[in-house]
Design an enzyme around this catalytic site. Structure first.
Site, PDB file in Angstrom:
ATOM      1  N   GLN A  31       0.845  -1.203   0.000  1.00  0.00           N
ATOM      2  CA  GLN A  31       0.000   0.000   0.000  1.00  0.00           C
ATOM      3  C   GLN A  31       0.877   1.249   0.000  1.00  0.00           C
ATOM      4  OE1 GLN A  31      -2.207  -0.915   3.630  1.00  0.00           O
ATOM      5  NE2 GLN A  31      -0.269  -1.504   4.565  1.00  0.00           N
ATOM      6  N   HIS A  62      -8.921   3.191  19.605  1.00  0.00           N
ATOM      7  CA  HIS A  62      -8.066   2.200  20.272  1.00  0.00           C
ATOM      8  C   HIS A  62      -8.562   1.845  21.662  1.00  0.00           C
ATOM      9  CE1 HIS A  62      -5.061   3.532  17.115  1.00  0.00           C
ATOM     10  NE2 HIS A  62      -5.307   2.258  16.879  1.00  0.00           N
ATOM     11  N   ASP A  86       0.217   0.024  13.585  1.00  0.00           N
ATOM     12  CA  ASP A  86       0.542   1.343  14.140  1.00  0.00           C
ATOM     13  C   ASP A  86       0.798   1.278  15.644  1.00  0.00           C
ATOM     14  OD1 ASP A  86      -2.560   0.938  13.707  1.00  0.00           O
ATOM     15  OD2 ASP A  86      -2.264   2.037  15.584  1.00  0.00           O
ATOM     16  N   ASP A 137       0.590 -12.048   6.371  1.00  0.00           N
ATOM     17  CA  ASP A 137      -0.853 -11.951   6.153  1.00  0.00           C
ATOM     18  C   ASP A 137      -1.595 -12.594   7.321  1.00  0.00           C
ATOM     19  OD1 ASP A 137      -2.952 -12.624   3.248  1.00  0.00           O
ATOM     20  OD2 ASP A 137      -3.487 -12.220   5.333  1.00  0.00           O
ATOM     21  N   GLY A 138      -2.451 -11.832   7.958  1.00  0.00           N
ATOM     22  CA  GLY A 138      -3.196 -12.331   9.108  1.00  0.00           C
ATOM     23  C   GLY A 138      -4.088 -13.502   8.747  1.00  0.00           C
ATOM     24  N   ASP A 155      -7.835  -5.399  13.773  1.00  0.00           N
ATOM     25  CA  ASP A 155      -7.679  -3.953  13.621  1.00  0.00           C
ATOM     26  C   ASP A 155      -7.181  -3.691  12.198  1.00  0.00           C
ATOM     27  OD1 ASP A 155      -5.446  -1.549  15.290  1.00  0.00           O
ATOM     28  OD2 ASP A 155      -7.050  -1.304  13.789  1.00  0.00           O
ATOM     29  N   SER A 156      -8.056  -3.935  11.237  1.00  0.00           N
ATOM     30  CA  SER A 156      -7.617  -4.006   9.830  1.00  0.00           C
ATOM     31  C   SER A 156      -7.924  -2.719   9.071  1.00  0.00           C
ATOM     32  CB  SER A 156      -8.354  -5.163   9.146  1.00  0.00           C
ATOM     33  OG  SER A 156      -9.727  -4.804   9.024  1.00  0.00           O
ATOM     34  N   THR A 157      -7.396  -2.664   7.863  1.00  0.00           N
ATOM     35  CA  THR A 157      -7.820  -1.624   6.929  1.00  0.00           C
ATOM     36  C   THR A 157      -9.220  -2.030   6.443  1.00  0.00           C
ATOM     37  OG1 THR A 157      -6.546  -2.914   5.319  1.00  0.00           O
ATOM     38  CG2 THR A 157      -5.551  -0.859   6.089  1.00  0.00           C
ATOM     39  N   PRO A 162      -5.189  -5.153   0.737  1.00  0.00           N
ATOM     40  CA  PRO A 162      -4.652  -6.222   1.592  1.00  0.00           C
ATOM     41  C   PRO A 162      -5.623  -6.674   2.685  1.00  0.00           C
ATOM     42  CG  PRO A 162      -3.527  -4.124   2.008  1.00  0.00           C
ATOM     43  CD  PRO A 162      -4.376  -3.924   0.810  1.00  0.00           C
TER      44      PRO A 162
HETATM   45  N1  SAM Z   1      -5.408   1.149  14.068  1.00  0.00           N
HETATM   46  C1  SAM Z   1      -5.725   2.192  13.113  1.00  0.00           C
HETATM   47  C2  SAM Z   1      -7.038   2.793  13.473  1.00  0.00           C
HETATM   48  O1  SAM Z   1      -7.063   3.598  14.377  1.00  0.00           O
HETATM   49  O2  SAM Z   1      -8.013   2.453  12.796  1.00  0.00           O
HETATM   50  C3  SAM Z   1      -5.757   1.778  11.664  1.00  0.00           C
HETATM   51  C4  SAM Z   1      -5.752   0.370  11.354  1.00  0.00           C
HETATM   52  S1  SAM Z   1      -4.210  -0.293  11.101  1.00  0.00           S
HETATM   53  C5  SAM Z   1      -3.182   0.953  10.433  1.00  0.00           C
HETATM   54  C6  SAM Z   1      -4.599  -1.311   9.698  1.00  0.00           C
HETATM   55  C7  SAM Z   1      -3.466  -2.274   9.412  1.00  0.00           C
HETATM   56  O3  SAM Z   1      -3.979  -3.465   8.797  1.00  0.00           O
HETATM   57  C8  SAM Z   1      -2.416  -1.740   8.431  1.00  0.00           C
HETATM   58  O4  SAM Z   1      -1.201  -1.537   9.114  1.00  0.00           O
HETATM   59  C9  SAM Z   1      -2.301  -2.824   7.347  1.00  0.00           C
HETATM   60  O5  SAM Z   1      -0.972  -3.042   6.927  1.00  0.00           O
HETATM   61  C10 SAM Z   1      -2.879  -4.024   8.076  1.00  0.00           C
HETATM   62  N2  SAM Z   1      -3.385  -5.083   7.205  1.00  0.00           N
HETATM   63  C11 SAM Z   1      -4.149  -4.966   6.088  1.00  0.00           C
HETATM   64  N3  SAM Z   1      -4.389  -6.180   5.567  1.00  0.00           N
HETATM   65  C12 SAM Z   1      -3.783  -7.099   6.381  1.00  0.00           C
HETATM   66  C13 SAM Z   1      -3.683  -8.518   6.377  1.00  0.00           C
HETATM   67  N4  SAM Z   1      -4.256  -9.253   5.410  1.00  0.00           N
HETATM   68  N5  SAM Z   1      -2.987  -9.111   7.371  1.00  0.00           N
HETATM   69  C14 SAM Z   1      -2.407  -8.380   8.355  1.00  0.00           C
HETATM   70  N6  SAM Z   1      -2.462  -7.024   8.410  1.00  0.00           N
HETATM   71  C15 SAM Z   1      -3.152  -6.394   7.431  1.00  0.00           C
END
Ligand code: SAM
Length: 286
Positions: A31, A62, A86, A137-138, A155-157, A162
């Site tokens: 990303q 959080h 993060d 990958d989770g 806590d994903s995107t 991804p």
């Molecule tokens: N915690 C923050 C909030 O306040 O909403 C934002 C969420 S956090 C930055 C989202 C994370 O999910 C990102 O760091 C991203 O790299 C991760 N992510 C996305 N797809 C993923 C997957 N398939 N496995 C593991 N992590 C993933």
């Protein structure tokens, strides 16, 4: 000249935040990653053009994604955080002395590296000796786990790119298997307000309802997310988020929070009528 960051919430709605400067811009294998500094929201993290968190309002998200399950489950020792690179969720979890291990699984090492450098207010808990970080990958990671965790926090995107695999029936089914008999899974559950977000919310809810005996949704007000009305999923093998809330036990911990209280915990599960309808429409659909 004024600089603004804008995120498109729908084809007709944007959120714009005036920016003092851009602190980082990079592209990982997964990303685009940007960090800005702004007069109103402080520093903020953007992934693929989508707002992830800001210095000013990240405490809401959080605190709500961690303290709600921690006030229900009586004895959390092993936690899995999927996404959350993060560090904000981990920062809240390490405040609990009785947690013994936190596995943090984020697909993108660059997110954690950037947050350690530019967003110490969320990444500050990542150095705790109980935290074990895996950059993978989770969806794949959780396939290998069975009867191991008391709590899983997703806590994903959002459900594309991804993060797409973290909203599937397979993933929720694997989380069920990875949890102990009285385990709880909490996930960021999108928003009920705008069309696209509401569909994503319905899809996730249907798949979680099909995977867990207890499945509820709760809410928080997050100013920088689309519509500001954000939902979380609470899925459990045993505990009910309200009947098994132990206020006295959680309050005895004297964890000072800026958003979460055990009173607000109860209110958060009373969601608007249109959201009840949105979710119940998929709960019994085939
Ligand atoms: N915690 C923050 C909030 O306040 O909403 C934002 C969420 S956090 C930055 C989202 C994370 O999910 C990102 O760091 C991203 O790299 C991760 N992510 C996305 N797809 C993923 C997957 N398939 N496995 C593991 N992590 C993933």
């Amino acid at each position: 000249m004024e600089l603004w960051f804008s995120e498109r919430h729908t084809p007709n709605v944007k959120l714009s935040i005036r920016v003092d400067k851009q602190l980082f811009s990079g592209k990982s294998d997964f990303q685009r990653i940007d960090v800005f500094d702004s007069p109103e929201f402080g520093r903020f993290l953007v992934l693929d053009g989508y707002m992830m968190l800001t210095e000013k309002d990240e405490f809401i998200y959080h605190e709500m994604i961690t303290h709600v399950p921690m006030a229900v489950h009586p004895d959390v020792k092993n936690v899995l955080v999927i996404g959350g690179g993060d560090g904000g969720a981990v920062r809240e979890l390490v405040r609990y002395d009785d947690i013994e291990r936190i596995d943090l699984v984020d697909i993108d090492r660059m997110v954690t590296e950037v947050c350690l450098r530019y967003l110490p207010f969320t990444a500050c808990g990542l150095n705790d000796s109980r935290v074990h970080t895996y950059f993978e990958d989770g969806l794949r990671f959780v396939r290998t786990k069975k009867n191991e965790y008391d709590l899983i926090i997703v806590d994903s995107t959002d459900p594309f790119g991804p993060g797409e695999g973290l909203f599937t029936r397979e993933f929720y089914g694997n989380c069920y298997v990875a949890l102990r008999d009285d385990g709880i899974m909490v996930n960021q559950h999108e928003s009920p307000f705008y069309g696209e977000d509401a569909l994503a919310c319905q899809r996730a809810h249907k798949r979680i309802v099909e995977s867990f005996p207890v499945s509820r949704v709760y809410q928080a007000h997050i100013p920088t997310y689309p519509s500001g009305h954000w939902l979380f999923g609470f899925a459990s093998k045993k505990y009910h988020p309200l009947k098994d809330l132990n206020e006295a036990r959680w309050n005895a911990r004297k964890l000072a929070c800026r958003y979460y209280t055990t009173t607000l915990h109860k209110g958060a599960f009373y969601i608007p009528a249109y959201v009840e309808e949105l979710l119940s429409n998929v709960e019994h659909a085939d």
